[in-house]
Design a protein around this motif. Structure first.
Motif: not given
Lengths: 312, 260
Positions: A195-203
């Motif tokens: 689905l995503c055009d962009r992703i942001t990964v948080l940790a």
């Protein structure tokens, strides 16, 4: 200018730091995924975007408005499906969607939306009597019925079976296709990739990677995995371990498995050539988003490392 | 600004969040037959049952020359307020918070405050309906005279309703769960019933007990209503006590309300 602009966001609950430092842009018309293990700060971040939570520090602008202050403007632009969003137990599915529709100036047709989400058969059923998946779809319907400019979906497809999941993805694509911006919080790499055009990964309350799903895979420390057969006597594992771009070398019997960047793969091939070792049964494959994600959130430098067993 | 076409728009119209909440909550309120029975029907039923007890409709010196039934009319009306404010309302509001309904509403153009306001208004309306029913049945079926000083009677009653709903709102606003809310409800329920005169008419109480009961919201209201029933203006002290409780509890309920 981005539609949603998050800058230097920080939020603590008593002694726990939920969000350490998050910058995030969401542009009009895109589907952005917010990924990360439990406790990474995903939900707190989107709750600040929705104005439900007020951060300790940092700013959020949604179409120029401050979400927790300019409630009237923001709630008019925003559709929200929260992880823990309840509806009145004795309200029927149709009544719930119609109620939220009446909150907006130019809502979608509640009945049409209910049909599209496959709730037509249970439109007259009370919320408390719906199955988990049906409640989830009803929550999505109430998020969309106001025809929002931005929709925030927290764990969109949790509790849905694979078929319903795919149908929901299709619906979200259509929603975006008609111009709505989508912020998607998810645990599922497949969902992000689909689905995503962009992703942001948080940790640990910080952004550890962002970009298109392909970018994130390519930029991860082990974007490529290669394996081949070479006897230990000819090629001890530690010869490869120190090469630039090689992240991990593992020996399984006669077979060596090397994970690293594209440059690392080339470096390994060069060593093999120098030593005149024939890499029998050579396989080179790209890492999946799943593996890239795990490598990212496991990184030791995120000192508040999340518990991995919590990832579902 | 792009408008999604996830489904076709019905037509452009002005949003009315408050009205939509009122419509939905009214519908939900009517789906609670238990609450409706205890608030609207029970006080009148109790009065009717007592009317058939021999002697209860005869004048007695204990009640200032009036009958037990006469003295019980204010109590029945106060009972309606206790049923609505203590038994029914806190469960609904606590459940709305526990099930994140208030939070969900807060993400829309409607406000969680709309939901709370509507809940208080609906319960108050049911209580007032019950009062009308008590007065009508006692007048028509048993010939109990309407309060002679009706404005004073109504003033004392409305203040008592505000105070009792205030207790309920305070409970639902501070109890951490639905379970805690119903426990606290029962704790408040029994003394309020007693001071409203459900077991023994307040006007017939004497000595220290009467002084203590007269300091409570329902006790003071019962005394004030009793005097208004007989045609006297209630004492300023009685009305001030009820009014003081009403203001104090309403302010506390609003200030102490926990949204989550």
């Amino acid at each position: 200018m981005p539609l949603i602009e998050v800058r230097a966001l920080r939020k603590t609950y008593r002694s726990t730091v939920a969000v350490e430092h998050v910058d995030l842009d969401v542009h009009e018309g895109e589907i952005i995924g917010v990924l990360g293990p439990n406790g990474a700060g995903k939900t707190t971040t989107v709750e600040c975007m929705a104005g439900l939570t007020r951060p300790d520090r940092g700013t959020v602008r949604l179409a120029g408005h401050v979400p927790w202050r300019d409630r009237r403007q923001v709630t008019g632009l925003l559709g929200v499906q929260l992880q823990s969003s309840g509806l009145q137990a004795k309200l029927t599915a149709r009544e719930a969607v119609a109620m939220v529709a009446a909150f907006h100036d130019a809502p979608a047709d509640p009945d049409e939306l209910i049909e599209r989400l496959g709730l037509g058969r249970v439109a007259g059923t009370r919320y408390a009597k719906l199955s988990g998946g049906q409640q989830q779809r009803l929550a999505i319907a109430t998020a969309l019925v106001g025809r929002p400019r931005v929709v925030i979906l927290d764990e969109l497809t949790t509790g849905l079976d694979p078929e319903a999941r795919r149908e929901t993805w299709e619906l979200i694509r259509n929603v975006r296709g008609s111009g709505t911006t989508v912020v998607l919080v998810t645990h599922l790499m497949e969902e992000a990739q689909q689905l995503c055009d962009r992703i942001t990964v948080l940790a640990g309350g910080r952004v550890v990677a962002e970009g298109t799903p392909d970018d994130v895979v390519a930029r991860s420390a082990s974007s490529t995995v290669m394996s081949f057969t070479a006897p230990a006597a000819v090629l001890p594992a530690d010869v490869l371990a120190g090469l630039p771009g090689v992240r991990q070398v593992e020996r399984r019997g006669a077979r060596l498995e090397v994970a690293g960047t594209d440059d690392g793969v080339l470096a390994v091939l060069r060593v093999l050539q120098e030593r005149q070792v024939e890499p029998a049964g050579l396989r080179v494959s790209a890492t999946t988003l799943d593996e890239a994600y795990l490598a990212l959130v496991r990184r030791p430098d995120t000192d508040t490392a999340p518990a991995m067993e919590e990832i579902s | 600004m792009t408008v999604p076409r996830t489904a076709s728009p019905v037509a452009d119209r002005r949003a009315r969040p408050g009205r939509a909440v009122l419509a939905a909550e009214t519908r939900l309120f009517l789906r609670e037959p238990g609450s409706l029975f205890w608030i609207v029907a029970f006080p009148t039923i109790l009065l009717v049952v007592l009317a058939f007890v021999p002697g209860f409709d005869e004048p007695s010196a204990d009640y200032g020359g009036r009958s037990f039934l006469d003295a019980y009319v204010p109590t029945s009306c106060l009972l309606a307020a206790i049923m609505g404010g203590i038994l029914a309302m806190p469960t609904v509001i606590s459940a709305y918070r526990e099930q994140h309904v208030l939070r969900r509403i807060a993400t829309t153009p409607a406000r969680a405050g709309h939901v709370l306001g509507v809940q208080v208004a609906l319960h108050a309306a049911a209580v007032l309906l019950s009062m009308v029913l008590v007065l009508a049945v006692s007048r028509l079926a048993f010939g109990v005279a309407l309060p002679d000083t009706l404005p004073a009677w109504l003033l004392a009653y409305v203040l008592a309703v505000v105070a009792v709903l205030g207790v309920g709102a305070l409970i639902s606003g501070t109890a951490p769960s639905v379970r805690a809310s119903s426990t606290l409800g029962i704790v408040a329920f029994l003394p309020l019933m007693f001071t409203a005169g459900v077991w023994y008419p307040v006007s017939a109480m004497g000595g220290l007990l009467r002084d203590i009961v007269a300091a409570t919201p329902t006790g003071a209201a019962a005394l004030a209503m009793d005097r208004a029933q007989a045609g006297d203006w209630p004492s300023l002290l009685q009305v001030s006590v009820v009014a003081g409780w009403a203001v104090l509890l309403a302010v506390l309920a609003v200030r102490c309300f926990r949204w989550q």
